[in-house]
Every structure is written in structure tokens, then in C-alpha cells.
Design an enzyme around this catalytic site. Structure first.
Site, PDB file in Angstrom:
ATOM      1  N   ASP A   1       0.868  -1.184   0.000  1.00 54.59           N
ATOM      2  CA  ASP A   1       0.000   0.000   0.000  1.00 54.59           C
ATOM      3  C   ASP A   1       0.900   1.228   0.000  1.00 54.59           C
ATOM      4  O   ASP A   1       1.840   1.272  -0.766  1.00 54.59           O
ATOM      5  CB  ASP A   1      -0.947  -0.068   1.204  1.00 54.59           C
ATOM      6  N   GLY A   2       0.681   2.175   0.874  1.00 63.92           N
ATOM      7  CA  GLY A   2       1.478   3.392   0.890  1.00 63.92           C
ATOM      8  C   GLY A   2       2.941   3.129   1.192  1.00 63.92           C
ATOM      9  O   GLY A   2       3.294   2.134   1.820  1.00 63.92           O
TER      10      GLY A   2
END
Length: 91
Positions: free
Chosen positions: A36-37
Site C-alpha cells: 500500500d502506501g
């Protein structure tokens, strides 16, 4: 690329703003969550939040073809970490 369970890297042309030479930087194992991030630290380590795994991992760009090698795994008391960033006095 979260659905493909991988982190991709590109060369950036500062003059044109174009991305070139796309390649896989890191792959997430199928038994873990999905990337994800992420953010990059001062030594070039790429910190990736792993959604559904409760971890944040760091890859160093020291593998073949500048691919990342897993350097560190930090477990969190949550299943879905996201949006990594750094803070603090010097951050």
C-alpha cells in the site's frame, strides 16, 4: 501495484518529467498482504505498508538490477497500515 502484489521502480527524466525503464523493485509473498502506501528514507530504503498483514517492511535497492532486498519487518497492532511517513526533530 497492489493487485499484482509488487512495487515497481522507474527511471525519472528530470528534464522531460517522463518515466522510463519500468521494472519490479519488490514482490510481496502471496501469503502476506498487499503493498500500500510507501516512502523512502535518507539512505534509499523503501518502506512499504503491507495491507492485511499488519506490517511495514523496508527494502534496500541493493539487489540485482537495483531490485530491492528485504531488510526489515516491523509488526503493528493493526491489520491495515497505510500511508507511511517520517517525522521527528530531524524528519
Amino acid at each position: 501495484d497492489s493487485p499484482r502484489r509488487r512495487v515497481e521502480a522507474y527511471d525519472f527524466d528530470v528534464d522531460t518529467g517522463l518515466l522510463r525503464n519500468g521494472r519490479v523493485f519488490a514482490r510481496m509473498p502471496t501469503e502476506s498482504g498487499v503493498p500500500d502506501g510507501m516512502c523512502v528514507d535518507e539512505v534509499g530504503g523503501v518502506w512499504v505498508c503491507v495491507w492485511d498483514a499488519g506490517t511495514v517492511v523496508r527494502y534496500l535497492p541493493d539487489g540485482e538490477g537495483n531490485a530491492g532486498t528485504l531488510d526489515r519487518t516491523i509488526e503493528f497492532p493493526c491489520a491495515r497500515p497505510t500511508s507511511a511517513c517520517f517525522g521527528g526533530i530531524e524528519g
